[in-house]
Design a protein around this motif. Structure first.
Motif, PDB file in Angstrom:
ATOM      1  N   UNK A  48      -5.128  11.706  -2.480  1.00 27.27           N
ATOM      2  CA  UNK A  48      -6.295  12.511  -2.159  1.00 27.27           C
ATOM      3  C   UNK A  48      -6.867  13.201  -3.385  1.00 27.27           C
ATOM      4  N   UNK A  49      -6.029  13.444  -4.404  1.00 24.20           N
ATOM      5  CA  UNK A  49      -6.446  14.181  -5.606  1.00 24.20           C
ATOM      6  C   UNK A  49      -6.672  13.223  -6.762  1.00 24.20           C
ATOM      7  N   UNK A  50      -7.597  13.583  -7.650  1.00 24.34           N
ATOM      8  CA  UNK A  50      -7.919  12.721  -8.786  1.00 24.34           C
ATOM      9  C   UNK A  50      -6.930  12.893  -9.936  1.00 24.34           C
ATOM     10  N   UNK A  51      -6.485  14.123 -10.181  1.00 25.80           N
ATOM     11  CA  UNK A  51      -5.663  14.403 -11.358  1.00 25.80           C
ATOM     12  C   UNK A  51      -4.391  13.564 -11.430  1.00 25.80           C
ATOM     13  N   UNK A  52      -3.597  13.451 -10.360  1.00 24.73           N
ATOM     14  CA  UNK A  52      -2.362  12.665 -10.482  1.00 24.73           C
ATOM     15  C   UNK A  52      -2.615  11.182 -10.699  1.00 24.73           C
ATOM     16  N   UNK A  53      -3.774  10.690 -10.278  1.00 21.16           N
ATOM     17  CA  UNK A  53      -4.043   9.267 -10.441  1.00 21.16           C
ATOM     18  C   UNK A  53      -4.205   8.886 -11.916  1.00 21.16           C
ATOM     19  N   UNK A  54      -4.648   9.828 -12.760  1.00 21.89           N
ATOM     20  CA  UNK A  54      -4.736   9.544 -14.198  1.00 21.89           C
ATOM     21  C   UNK A  54      -3.350   9.260 -14.760  1.00 21.89           C
ATOM     22  N   UNK A  55      -2.364  10.051 -14.361  1.00 19.20           N
ATOM     23  CA  UNK A  55      -0.991   9.835 -14.816  1.00 19.20           C
ATOM     24  C   UNK A  55      -0.411   8.574 -14.175  1.00 19.20           C
ATOM     25  N   UNK A  56      -0.773   8.327 -12.924  1.00 18.03           N
ATOM     26  CA  UNK A  56      -0.245   7.154 -12.237  1.00 18.03           C
ATOM     27  C   UNK A  56      -0.708   5.865 -12.910  1.00 18.03           C
ATOM     28  N   UNK A  57      -1.960   5.817 -13.346  1.00 13.76           N
ATOM     29  CA  UNK A  57      -2.478   4.608 -13.987  1.00 13.76           C
ATOM     30  C   UNK A  57      -1.748   4.329 -15.294  1.00 13.76           C
ATOM     31  N   UNK A  58      -1.405   5.400 -16.013  1.00 12.91           N
ATOM     32  CA  UNK A  58      -0.660   5.218 -17.262  1.00 12.91           C
ATOM     33  C   UNK A  58       0.785   4.809 -16.975  1.00 12.91           C
ATOM     34  N   UNK A  59       1.369   5.324 -15.905  1.00  8.74           N
ATOM     35  CA  UNK A  59       2.780   5.060 -15.589  1.00  8.74           C
ATOM     36  C   UNK A  59       2.977   3.674 -14.970  1.00  8.74           C
ATOM     37  N   UNK A  60       2.015   3.214 -14.195  1.00  8.64           N
ATOM     38  CA  UNK A  60       2.140   1.937 -13.487  1.00  8.64           C
ATOM     39  C   UNK A  60       0.913   1.072 -13.761  1.00  8.64           C
ATOM     40  N   UNK A  61       0.813   0.502 -14.978  1.00  7.08           N
ATOM     41  CA  UNK A  61      -0.407  -0.244 -15.347  1.00  7.08           C
ATOM     42  C   UNK A  61      -0.624  -1.520 -14.534  1.00  7.08           C
ATOM     43  N   UNK A  62       0.415  -2.026 -13.866  1.00  3.83           N
ATOM     44  CA  UNK A  62       0.251  -3.251 -13.078  1.00  3.83           C
ATOM     45  C   UNK A  62      -0.272  -2.976 -11.672  1.00  3.83           C
ATOM     46  N   UNK A  63      -0.355  -1.713 -11.299  1.00  2.00           N
ATOM     47  CA  UNK A  63      -0.840  -1.346  -9.967  1.00  2.00           C
ATOM     48  C   UNK A  63      -2.324  -0.999  -9.999  1.00  2.00           C
TER      49      UNK A  63
ATOM     50  N   UNK B 103       0.861  -1.184   0.000  1.00  2.00           N
ATOM     51  CA  UNK B 103       0.000   0.000   0.000  1.00  2.00           C
ATOM     52  C   UNK B 103       0.889   1.223   0.000  1.00  2.00           C
ATOM     53  N   UNK B 104       0.685   2.110  -0.972  1.00  2.00           N
ATOM     54  CA  UNK B 104       1.427   3.374  -1.000  1.00  2.00           C
ATOM     55  C   UNK B 104       0.470   4.514  -0.666  1.00  2.00           C
ATOM     56  N   UNK B 105       0.760   5.204   0.409  1.00  2.00           N
ATOM     57  CA  UNK B 105      -0.071   6.320   0.864  1.00  2.00           C
ATOM     58  C   UNK B 105       0.444   7.606   0.206  1.00  2.00           C
ATOM     59  N   UNK B 106      -0.397   8.260  -0.597  1.00  2.00           N
ATOM     60  CA  UNK B 106       0.024   9.485  -1.270  1.00  2.00           C
ATOM     61  C   UNK B 106       0.929   9.180  -2.441  1.00  2.00           C
ATOM     62  N   UNK B 107       0.418   8.445  -3.423  1.00  2.00           N
ATOM     63  CA  UNK B 107       1.255   7.957  -4.527  1.00  2.00           C
ATOM     64  C   UNK B 107       1.542   9.008  -5.580  1.00  2.00           C
ATOM     65  N   UNK B 108       0.807  10.133  -5.572  1.00  2.00           N
ATOM     66  CA  UNK B 108       0.993  11.210  -6.562  1.00  2.00           C
ATOM     67  C   UNK B 108       0.871  10.646  -7.979  1.00  2.00           C
ATOM     68  N   UNK B 109       1.844  10.901  -8.840  1.00  2.00           N
ATOM     69  CA  UNK B 109       1.739  10.482 -10.242  1.00  2.00           C
ATOM     70  C   UNK B 109       2.289   9.083 -10.495  1.00  2.00           C
ATOM     71  N   UNK B 110       2.605   8.358  -9.440  1.00  2.00           N
ATOM     72  CA  UNK B 110       2.894   6.934  -9.580  1.00  2.00           C
ATOM     73  C   UNK B 110       4.309   6.555  -9.942  1.00  2.00           C
ATOM     74  N   UNK B 111       5.269   7.453  -9.762  1.00  2.00           N
ATOM     75  CA  UNK B 111       6.646   7.122 -10.124  1.00  2.00           C
ATOM     76  C   UNK B 111       7.204   6.051  -9.186  1.00  2.00           C
TER      77      UNK B 111
END
Length: 450
Positions: A324-339, A299-307
């Motif tokens: 907490x924010x929705x915007x960085x999660x869009x980038x995180x999903x693209x950066x870490x598709x296995x998460x 579990x990563x708390x505060x993952x931001x853009x997923x780096x």
């Protein structure tokens, strides 16, 4: 918990006077509230810590209600002349006299908790506060002891008050110190003076506060000349409280979702996680500190853009990143598709599951003290016995932060039931690995040592 002896002289009141002259403090405007509720763990706490506020608010026509937790029957445990039951009766009478002196309109209730027994029944206070606040007019000021005051009942009362206020938008919290004036050092104070509030007391109000304190004869005078009957609040102690200014601390709240949304609107990548050598090096140090090569669930708390999340997918079978924010999660999903990813305001929206790796990087100092404590407790509750928490935090000032990396690290180590497995401190960041009950060193796990 702070250890102190009230029989010792303690900090010189003059040292506090010199220090407080330099403290920038916000005002206390009692007229802005429809009601005031004051928590007193023992009779006289309300007068020492908030007597001036009580009198000032009542003078302004604001209803004031005092919640008395215990009768303080344990104030003289070694008294050869007075029993605990006799002290309880005496202090109850003194409490009524003191409130009447501060203002005759002040109301009160008694919760019946034993002295030094609030830790065992915090819900008694919580339920009473919720009921009182539910019935109060909108915009209430809740006044309670500072959670760091050093007395167990004061700490629990402060923690309960913070937790209740955290759930409500129509209540503000002020926390008053009592024993901190005695044991704390103004040259290296443990109190949150950045959140200081100051209430100037008129001469008439200060006189009523002085007379209200004098009503507590069992505390300000010896019960008898015998050892064990000494005054609890002697003249030196009282001097801390009988000044023309009454000091308290405002409640720090966790950084809001709106502030993070605004940040990502300005900077869609958040921080320079990919380009900055500082960020890349810190990430490498964090990953190197993990005591196991492979984890079941992270579990990563505060993952931001997923780096960092992307790197964790190489070390764990299942990874959940939250922000907490929705915007960085869009980038995180693209950066870490296995998460997997979840938008959540922690600790309120804590995800279900058991984890053998929890990562909290650069997020703890955005949480209020109450939310940080709740987060640590939730990690402990959901961490597998062979799991670890890895916390890494920036040590330099951050205008958006509620506290600092050092404060987070200190609180984490104080609250965790076992010593740190790894602690790395350098000028820029502090990284700590906190183990579960069954975690051993890498060498022991590999059989290199016995």
């Amino acid at each position: 918990m702070v250890s102190f002896d009230h029989r010792q002289p303690g900090t010189d009141p003059a040292a506090w006077s010199a220090f407080l002259a330099s403290v920038p403090a916000g005002p206390v405007n009692v007229a802005a509230y429809a009601s005031v509720v004051v928590v007193a763990p023992h009779p006289d706490d309300e007068t020492l810590g908030a007597g001036g506020l009580i009198a000032t608010a009542a003078d302004a026509g604001v209803p004031v209600h005092v919640v008395l937790v215990s009768l303080g029957e344990g104030s003289h445990p070694d008294s050869p002349t007075t029993t605990a039951a006799e002290l309880a009766d005496t202090r109850a009478s003194e409490f009524r006299a003191a409130l009447g002196t501060l203002h005759p309109s002040v109301t009160s209730e008694f919760l019946g908790v034993p002295d030094v027994g609030l830790r065992e029944q915090p819900d008694t206070l919580r339920d009473a506060l919720v009921a009182r606040l539910d019935a109060a007019p909108a915009r209430t000021l809740l006044v309670a002891p500072w959670r760091g005051d050093g007395h167990r009942d004061h700490r629990v009362a402060g923690e309960v008050a913070e937790a209740v206020v955290h759930e409500r938008d129509d209540v503000d919290l002020l926390s008053y110190p009592i024993w901190a004036w005695h044991w704390d050092d103004p040259t290296a104070s443990a109190a949150p003076w950045g959140d200081a509030r100051a209430l100037a007391l008129s001469a008439a109000v200060l006189d009523r506060k002085r007379r209200a304190l004098a009503a507590y004869r069992s505390q300000v005078e010896p019960l008898s000349p015998a050892p064990g009957d000494e005054a609890i609040v002697d003249e030196r102690h009282a001097e801390h409280h009988l000044t023309p200014t009454e000091w308290s601390f405002g409640m720090a709240r966790s950084r809001s979702r709106e502030s993070f949304d605004a940040h990502y609107e300005r900077k869609p990548e958040g921080w320079d996680f990919d380009g900055s050598w500082y960020e890349r090096r810190k990430r490498a140090v964090t990953l190197a500190a993990l005591p196991r090569e492979r984890y079941r669930s992270a579990l990563e708390i505060g993952c931001a853009t997923g780096v960092l999340t992307a790197a964790l997918t190489d070390r764990a079978d299942d990874v959940l990143g939250t922000d907490i924010a929705a915007a960085p999660l869009e980038r995180a999903r693209a950066r870490a598709p296995r998460a997997r990813f979840l938008q959540a305001a922690l600790p309120d929206e804590w995800p279900a599951g058991t984890w053998d790796l929890v990562v909290m990087s650069e997020v703890g100092y955005y949480l209020s003290p109450a939310d940080l404590d709740r987060t640590i407790d939730l990690v402990l509750d959901s961490l597998a016995d062979d799991g670890v928490l890895v916390a890494c935090h920036w040590r330099h000032p951050d205008d958006e932060a509620v506290s600092s990396g050092d404060v987070v690290d200190e609180r984490l180590r104080a609250r965790w039931p076992r010593p740190a497995l790894v602690r790395h401190v350098e000028d820029d960041f502090v990284l700590t690995v906190m183990p579960g009950a069954d975690v051993r060193s890498v060498a022991r796990d590999e059989g290199l040592v016995r």
